[in-house]
Each structure stands twice: as structure tokens, then as C-alpha cells.
Design an enzyme around this catalytic site. Structure first.
Site, PDB file in Angstrom:
ATOM      1  N   ASN A   9     -24.493   0.264   3.357  1.00  0.00           N
ATOM      2  CA  ASN A   9     -24.049  -1.031   3.877  1.00  0.00           C
ATOM      3  C   ASN A   9     -23.136  -0.775   5.074  1.00  0.00           C
ATOM      4  O   ASN A   9     -21.962  -0.478   4.906  1.00  0.00           O
ATOM      5  CB  ASN A   9     -23.308  -1.780   2.753  1.00  0.00           C
ATOM      6  N   TRP A  10     -23.706  -0.890   6.271  1.00  0.00           N
ATOM      7  CA  TRP A  10     -22.947  -0.552   7.483  1.00  0.00           C
ATOM      8  C   TRP A  10     -21.930  -1.642   7.863  1.00  0.00           C
ATOM      9  O   TRP A  10     -21.123  -1.451   8.760  1.00  0.00           O
ATOM     10  CB  TRP A  10     -23.897  -0.335   8.654  1.00  0.00           C
ATOM     11  N   LYS A  11     -22.013  -2.805   7.266  1.00  0.00           N
ATOM     12  CA  LYS A  11     -21.133  -3.935   7.624  1.00  0.00           C
ATOM     13  C   LYS A  11     -21.226  -4.185   9.138  1.00  0.00           C
ATOM     14  O   LYS A  11     -22.320  -4.059   9.674  1.00  0.00           O
ATOM     15  CB  LYS A  11     -19.717  -3.660   7.138  1.00  0.00           C
ATOM     16  N   HIS A  86     -22.032 -10.485  -1.090  1.00  0.00           N
ATOM     17  CA  HIS A  86     -21.006  -9.444  -0.960  1.00  0.00           C
ATOM     18  C   HIS A  86     -19.616 -10.088  -0.992  1.00  0.00           C
ATOM     19  O   HIS A  86     -19.408 -11.179  -0.455  1.00  0.00           O
ATOM     20  CB  HIS A  86     -21.213  -8.666   0.350  1.00  0.00           C
ATOM     21  N   GLU A  88     -17.026  -9.575   0.635  1.00  0.00           N
ATOM     22  CA  GLU A  88     -16.413  -9.893   1.933  1.00  0.00           C
ATOM     23  C   GLU A  88     -16.904 -11.249   2.439  1.00  0.00           C
ATOM     24  O   GLU A  88     -16.150 -11.987   3.082  1.00  0.00           O
ATOM     25  CB  GLU A  88     -16.721  -8.770   2.941  1.00  0.00           C
ATOM     26  N   GLU A 157     -19.353  -4.373  -7.883  1.00  0.00           N
ATOM     27  CA  GLU A 157     -18.367  -3.912  -6.907  1.00  0.00           C
ATOM     28  C   GLU A 157     -17.021  -4.571  -7.192  1.00  0.00           C
ATOM     29  O   GLU A 157     -16.758  -5.685  -6.700  1.00  0.00           O
ATOM     30  CB  GLU A 157     -18.801  -4.309  -5.493  1.00  0.00           C
ATOM     31  N   GLY A 163     -13.414  -0.276  -0.103  1.00  0.00           N
ATOM     32  CA  GLY A 163     -12.728   0.160   1.123  1.00  0.00           C
ATOM     33  C   GLY A 163     -11.286   0.586   0.913  1.00  0.00           C
ATOM     34  O   GLY A 163     -10.535   0.719   1.885  1.00  0.00           O
ATOM     35  N   SER A 200     -15.648   2.461  -2.749  1.00  0.00           N
ATOM     36  CA  SER A 200     -15.034   3.770  -2.476  1.00  0.00           C
ATOM     37  C   SER A 200     -15.802   4.953  -3.057  1.00  0.00           C
ATOM     38  O   SER A 200     -15.206   5.915  -3.535  1.00  0.00           O
ATOM     39  CB  SER A 200     -13.571   3.780  -2.943  1.00  0.00           C
ATOM     40  N   GLY A 221     -20.289   1.796   1.457  1.00  0.00           N
ATOM     41  CA  GLY A 221     -19.829   1.229   2.718  1.00  0.00           C
ATOM     42  C   GLY A 221     -19.358   2.339   3.652  1.00  0.00           C
ATOM     43  O   GLY A 221     -20.150   2.971   4.350  1.00  0.00           O
ATOM     44  N   GLY A 222     -18.069   2.624   3.633  1.00  0.00           N
ATOM     45  CA  GLY A 222     -17.433   3.568   4.566  1.00  0.00           C
ATOM     46  C   GLY A 222     -18.185   4.880   4.748  1.00  0.00           C
ATOM     47  O   GLY A 222     -18.444   5.302   5.893  1.00  0.00           O
TER      48      GLY A 222
END
Ligand code: PGA
Length: 238
Positions: A9-11, A86, A88, A157, A163, A200, A221-222
Site C-alpha cells: 500500500n504505497w498511499k 482504510h 486513513e 489493521e 505507521g 508496522s 505501508g512504509g
């Protein structure tokens, strides 16, 4: 360990198309779904040979909906997976369970594979977290039955783990995954739904999540933006 699914998930990353194409080439692998932002979907889809292409959101209709992107448009770009709900989006865009349900229904009807994200907001007692997740699942999947559900997966999640560098414990995540599978069986009659963990994940903790019997993969993600580290996750999940 059997093959597990990794969703990158590159956001809203990376900054340029050149970087996006480079990153896609570096992370291309059979059990990986690459989910870039909308403007990069076409070019990233063009370089992926083994990974499937994913989107980070979708709208429930074509037509007069400014700023939105429909299931048909995604499908024509070669998108096979879509992340919906998601945290966010729930947080920054106030996306409600009702809206998420409409998106899930539309995406499944269109034949896209859906990764529905759920998870509690605060690090708290497991029973309260389970109640919270159960309510989300029942609302977000209202009306989903039978064959439609074969293209559905859930990403657990916990918001406090996204994150932050503070992942959930693999035991707790595994026990929540077991609970999610049971909830889907009891309330929406979906047996053995795939459950991913997200929050994470990195190269140090990935093997304990990916080796859990109840977890079918990870939503990353990250670390999905760091090709060297992400390749370690790919090796662990293959
Ligand atoms: P993270 O993000 O791996 O950076 O914690 C996961 C996600 O938001 O899907």
C-alpha cells in the site's frame, strides 16, 4: 510455510512517476499486490509482470461524481484488487461504514477482489477490540452473501499500529484473525475468509506474522516503499 499474500500500500507515494515505475520493477513478485496512487496505476500496471495491480479506493458508481474513480475505470486499467475502508480514509475523510459498504458491494459486483480494512482505534482490551471489529464487519459487509464473498479478504489493521513502528503482537493479531474468520462464518456465512495483518510490518517482525496459522498475509505501508527490505518480506512469504 505456504505462500502468503503481501499487499504493498504505497498511499500517496512516491513523488514522481519515474520513482513509481522503478519501485514497481523492484518489488514485482507473484504473491504481491502493488497498490499505487491512481495517477500511477497505468504505468505501474505496464511494468508488473508477476504482481497483481491494486487500487487504494474506489467509488460505487460511474457518472456525475467529481473527483471519484469507478470500478469500470479501474478494471479497464487492469486493476484486480481494491483496498476499501482504510483507517486513513475513515479518519481524514470521515468515510463511514455505510459508504464503505456501498463501495464493497459495487467492487464485488464488478468482479474486483476486495481487501476490506478493519481495526480498533486504541490499544485496549482484546474483548473491546473484538466487539469493535465485529461491528465494523457486520456493517461494512451488510448484504454480502454467497459467491460474491469468494473475492473478499479482510485486513486487520489496529490503528495504533499503523505507521507508528509499534506493531501488534503476532499472537494477538493471530487471535483477532481467528475471531474475524469466526465472525464472518457466523454472521455473514462466509467460511474461512482470508485475513491479512497490517500495521508496522517490517523485515524483523514479518516472519512471526506470516507464519501464524490464522494470518493469510500482510498489508504493508512504509516498508513497501523500501525495495531492499520489502524483498526480504517477499522471501519470507514465498
Ligand atoms: P504501515 O502501514 O505498514 O506503514 O504501518 C500499513 C497500512 O496502513 O496499511
Amino acid at each position: 510455510m505456504s505462500k502468503k499474500l503481501l499487499v504493498a500500500n504505497w498511499k500517496a507515494n512516491p513523488k514522481s512517476l519515474t520513482e513509481a515505475v522503478r519501485l514497481a520493477r523492484q518489488t514485482d513478485a507473484p504473491n504481491v499486490v502493488v497498490a499505487p496512487p491512481f495517477p500511477f496505476l497505468h504505468s505501474v500496471g505496464g511494468v508488473l509482470r508477476r504482481s497483481a495491480l491494486g487500487a487504494q479506493d474506489v467509488f460505487w458508481s460511474d457518472g456525475p461524481y467529481t473527483g471519484e474513480v469507478s470500478t469500470n475505470q479501474l478494471k479497464r486499467l487492469g486493476v484486480r484488487y481494491v483496498i476499501i475502508g482504510h483507517s486513513e480514509r475513515r479518519r481524514y475523510l470521515a468515510e463511514s461504514d455505510k459508504v464503505i459498504n456501498k463501495k464493497v458491494v459495487a467492487a464485488l459486483k464488478a468482479g474486483l477482489k476486495v481487501i476490506l480494512c478493519v481495526g480498533e482505534g486504541r490499544h485496549e482490551n482484546i474483548r473491546r477490540a473484538e466487539d469493535f471489529v465485529k461491528t465494523q464487519i457486520r456493517s461494512d459487509l451488510a448484504g454480502i452473501r454467497g459467491r460474491m464473498s469468494s473475492k473478499l479478504a479482510i485486513a486487520y489493521e489496529p490503528i495504533w499500529a499503523i505507521g507508528t513502528g509499534r506493531a501488534d503482537s503476532p499472537q494477538q493479531a493471530g487471535s483477532m484473525a481467528k475471531f474475524i474468520k469466526k465472525t464472518c462464518k457466523n454472521y455473514i456465512h462466509i467460511k474461512n475468509i482470508p485475513v491479512l495483518y497490517g500495521g508496522s510490518i517490517n523485515s524483523n517482525n514479518a516472519s512471526s506474522f506470516l507464519s501464524s496459522t490464522y494470518l493469510d498475509g500482510g498489508l504493508v505501508g512504509g516498508v513497501s516503499l523500501k525495495p531492499v527490505e520489502f524483498r526480504k518480506l517477499i522471501e519470507l512469504s514465498s
